[in-house]
Write an enzyme that holds these catalytic residues in place. Structure first.
Site, mmCIF file in Angstrom:
data_model
loop_
_atom_site.group_PDB
_atom_site.id
_atom_site.type_symbol
_atom_site.label_atom_id
_atom_site.label_comp_id
_atom_site.label_asym_id
_atom_site.label_seq_id
_atom_site.Cartn_x
_atom_site.Cartn_y
_atom_site.Cartn_z
ATOM 1 N N CYS A 115 0.823 -1.229 0.000
ATOM 2 C CA CYS A 115 0.000 0.000 0.000
ATOM 3 C C CYS A 115 0.847 1.264 0.000
ATOM 4 O O CYS A 115 0.373 2.327 -0.388
ATOM 5 C CB CYS A 115 -0.934 0.015 1.211
ATOM 6 S SG CYS A 115 -1.979 -1.428 1.287
ATOM 7 N N HIS A 268 -4.040 6.837 3.273
ATOM 8 C CA HIS A 268 -4.375 5.559 2.648
ATOM 9 C C HIS A 268 -5.760 5.138 3.145
ATOM 10 O O HIS A 268 -6.056 5.243 4.333
ATOM 11 C CB HIS A 268 -3.314 4.523 3.019
ATOM 12 C CG HIS A 268 -3.672 3.137 2.607
ATOM 13 N ND1 HIS A 268 -4.148 2.842 1.339
ATOM 14 C CD2 HIS A 268 -3.640 1.952 3.280
ATOM 15 C CE1 HIS A 268 -4.384 1.541 1.264
ATOM 16 N NE2 HIS A 268 -4.090 0.984 2.414
ATOM 17 N N ASN A 298 -10.481 -0.697 0.135
ATOM 18 C CA ASN A 298 -9.022 -0.552 0.159
ATOM 19 C C ASN A 298 -8.456 -1.006 -1.193
ATOM 20 O O ASN A 298 -8.524 -2.182 -1.532
ATOM 21 C CB ASN A 298 -8.476 -1.421 1.303
ATOM 22 C CG ASN A 298 -6.964 -1.328 1.449
ATOM 23 O OD1 ASN A 298 -6.273 -0.838 0.563
ATOM 24 N ND2 ASN A 298 -6.453 -1.828 2.560
HETATM 25 O O1 UT7 Z 1 -3.920 -1.659 3.601
HETATM 26 C C1 UT7 Z 1 -3.540 -2.171 4.848
HETATM 27 C C2 UT7 Z 1 -4.281 -3.409 5.063
HETATM 28 N N1 UT7 Z 1 -5.033 -3.708 6.185
HETATM 29 C C3 UT7 Z 1 -5.682 -2.927 7.046
HETATM 30 O O2 UT7 Z 1 -5.571 -1.751 7.100
HETATM 31 C C4 UT7 Z 1 -6.573 -3.593 8.018
HETATM 32 C C5 UT7 Z 1 -6.503 -3.039 9.396
HETATM 33 N N2 UT7 Z 1 -7.491 -3.657 10.245
HETATM 34 C C6 UT7 Z 1 -8.809 -3.410 10.149
HETATM 35 O O3 UT7 Z 1 -9.236 -2.619 9.337
HETATM 36 C C7 UT7 Z 1 -9.736 -4.115 11.122
HETATM 37 O O4 UT7 Z 1 -8.976 -4.807 12.094
HETATM 38 C C8 UT7 Z 1 -10.704 -5.087 10.408
HETATM 39 C C9 UT7 Z 1 -11.749 -4.312 9.626
HETATM 40 C C10 UT7 Z 1 -9.947 -6.014 9.491
HETATM 41 C C11 UT7 Z 1 -11.459 -5.923 11.445
HETATM 42 O O5 UT7 Z 1 -12.132 -5.094 12.355
HETATM 43 P P1 UT7 Z 1 -11.998 -5.371 13.924
HETATM 44 O O6 UT7 Z 1 -12.832 -4.365 14.605
HETATM 45 O O7 UT7 Z 1 -10.520 -5.373 14.249
HETATM 46 O O8 UT7 Z 1 -12.652 -6.774 14.054
HETATM 47 P P2 UT7 Z 1 -12.028 -8.156 14.543
HETATM 48 O O9 UT7 Z 1 -11.073 -8.704 13.543
HETATM 49 O O10 UT7 Z 1 -11.541 -7.987 15.942
HETATM 50 O O11 UT7 Z 1 -13.309 -9.075 14.561
HETATM 51 C C12 UT7 Z 1 -14.436 -8.789 15.404
HETATM 52 C C13 UT7 Z 1 -15.537 -9.799 15.116
HETATM 53 C C14 UT7 Z 1 -15.041 -11.239 15.100
HETATM 54 O O12 UT7 Z 1 -16.035 -12.053 15.692
HETATM 55 P P3 UT7 Z 1 -15.887 -12.548 17.218
HETATM 56 O O13 UT7 Z 1 -14.608 -13.337 17.253
HETATM 57 O O14 UT7 Z 1 -15.812 -11.306 18.060
HETATM 58 O O15 UT7 Z 1 -17.125 -13.362 17.436
HETATM 59 C C15 UT7 Z 1 -14.954 -11.574 13.626
HETATM 60 O O16 UT7 Z 1 -15.145 -12.948 13.361
HETATM 61 O O17 UT7 Z 1 -16.089 -9.568 13.817
HETATM 62 C C16 UT7 Z 1 -16.132 -10.793 13.082
HETATM 63 N N3 UT7 Z 1 -15.984 -10.473 11.665
HETATM 64 C C17 UT7 Z 1 -17.027 -10.206 10.852
HETATM 65 N N4 UT7 Z 1 -18.346 -10.190 11.103
HETATM 66 C C18 UT7 Z 1 -19.152 -9.863 10.076
HETATM 67 C C19 UT7 Z 1 -14.839 -10.340 10.936
HETATM 68 N N5 UT7 Z 1 -15.132 -10.003 9.663
HETATM 69 C C20 UT7 Z 1 -16.491 -9.910 9.598
HETATM 70 C C21 UT7 Z 1 -17.381 -9.596 8.562
HETATM 71 N N6 UT7 Z 1 -18.701 -9.591 8.849
HETATM 72 N N7 UT7 Z 1 -16.977 -9.282 7.319
#
Ligand code: UT7
Length: 341
Positions: A115, A268, A298
């Site tokens: 990125c 970004h 993204n």
């Molecule tokens: O270009 C650089 C690349 N990457 C990034 O910038 C990503 C940086 N990180 C993020 O943007 C965030 O961490 C994410 C959007 C990827 C995830 O958000 P989060 O608030 O950190 O969520 P999490 O990974 O802690 O997951 C929370 C819950 C989980 O369920 P449990 O374990 O709490 O029951 C996940 O399984 O959300 C669940 N989950 C979803 N639920 C519905 C994860 N993806 C999804 C989804 N729909 N698409």
């Protein structure tokens, strides 16, 4: 006047017409519009046709930038391409774009900065132009993320989209114009936080997931996984806010500006919560922060050049605007560039 820095003289972009909404994704994986919107700020993303080449995406963005700059392909001295989704491992996507353009006087090569790659490309162009080796450079980012995400993995497939952006850069014509400061860093010890495991054949985008590379010859027994993007989202989130704030601070200090002087922050576009946290920590109101993640998701290194192009089109960047671009990504890599348009 001796050349000390460069300015962006034009921009271009290309995005596929096919829109994939959160409602569409609800049909593919167990997710919801409310989860995606609240956790990421994304409402829809663009998805390129399966047959669309990344080089063609970059070519179309470049044509637009050349047109605005009033240049012909033969005027281009350097084509520097950032992509995490090259059409193939060899040769560089930049060479394929060069051939499509007919830019027969140019040197063409790729940068692997994920990125952050487009800001890296800009910095390389600056070096080439300041040294006098190059007059007209085009910095391009072309990303077909849809080819490398696992469409059964809800934790990643909802985040990404496809797009390309480009800018023509030349020697700055006035003091105090163009790139005023630049900062780039990487931390390879955090590589596993966001990567593609080496896979045999699968993984799209020319099988560029490691298999067939030097570390993982095609026949290697270690080849494992499906080759799609894997990410430790929470860890990346924290690192992103920290590193973008650090980079912003360094370039502002180096150029002798405060965050209050910035007309537009162009971060970004990975997650609206990352953008808001960064803006809050840096001390810039959201009405001076560019956001288009709701429409594109993204798009990796294409997110900044596409944002610049749209912000100019909408009059948010004008002649003389102080623009702060900040990015981070796989590697980990991060960078900031401060420029006076
Ligand atoms: O270009 C650089 C690349 N990457 C990034 O910038 C990503 C940086 N990180 C993020 O943007 C965030 O961490 C994410 C959007 C990827 C995830 O958000 P989060 O608030 O950190 O969520 P999490 O990974 O802690 O997951 C929370 C819950 C989980 O369920 P449990 O374990 O709490 O029951 C996940 O399984 O959300 C669940 N989950 C979803 N639920 C519905 C994860 N993806 C999804 C989804 N729909 N698409």
């Amino acid at each position: 006047m001796p050349v000390t820095t460069i300015q962006l003289v034009s921009t271009g972009m290309w995005a596929p017409s096919k829109v994939l909404s959160n409602a569409d994704l609800e049909q593919l994986v167990e997710t919801s519009d409310s989860w995606i919107t609240e956790r990421t700020g994304i409402k829809e993303r663009r998805i390129a046709d399966e047959k669309m080449l990344v080089s063609e995406m970059g070519y179309l963005a470049t044509l637009m930038a050349l047109d605005e700059a009033g240049l012909e392909p033969g005027d281009v001295d350097a084509l520097i391409v950032s992509t995490a989704t090259p059409d193939r491992l060899l040769p560089a996507t930049a060479c394929d774009i060069q051939a499509q353009l007919g830019a027969h006087n140019a040197v063409a090569f790729d940068v692997w900065g994920a990125c952050s790659g487009w800001l890296y490309a800009l910095s390389i162009a600056r070096g080439l132009i300041v040294s006098g080796e190059v007059k007209n450079a085009v910095c391009i980012a072309a990303e077909k993320m849809s080819a490398i995400v696992d469409w059964t993995d809800r934790s990643t497939c909802v985040l990404f989209g496809d797009a390309a952006g480009a800018a023509v850069v030349q020697a700055a014509r006035e003091n105090g114009r163009g790139i005023l400061a630049n900062y780039m860093r990487s931390d390879g010890t955090l590589a596993e936080l966001l990567h593609r495991p080496p896979a045999g054949g699968a993984g799209g985008a020319g099988g560029a997931a490691g298999a067939g590379g030097g570390g993982f010859p095609l026949e290697a027994a270690e080849i494992s996984g499906n080759g799609y993007v894997q990410m430790a989202g929470r860890e990346i989130f924290k690192a992103a806010v920290r590193s973008m704030c650090e980079a912003a601070e360094v370039v502002l200090q180096e150029a002798g500006y405060a965050i209050g002087d910035v007309d537009l922050l162009v971060p970004h576009q990975a997650n609206i919560r990352i953008i808001e946290a960064m803006a809050k920590y840096a001390g810039i109101p959201m009405d001076r922060v560019w956001v288009n993640i709701d429409r594109y998701g993204n798009t990796s290194s294409a997110s900044i050049p596409v944002s610049l192009h749209e912000a100019r089109e909408q009059g948010r960047i004008k002649d003389g605007s102080l623009v702060l671009m900040v990015t981070f990504g796989a590697g980990l890599t991060w960078a900031a560039t401060l420029l006076r348009w």
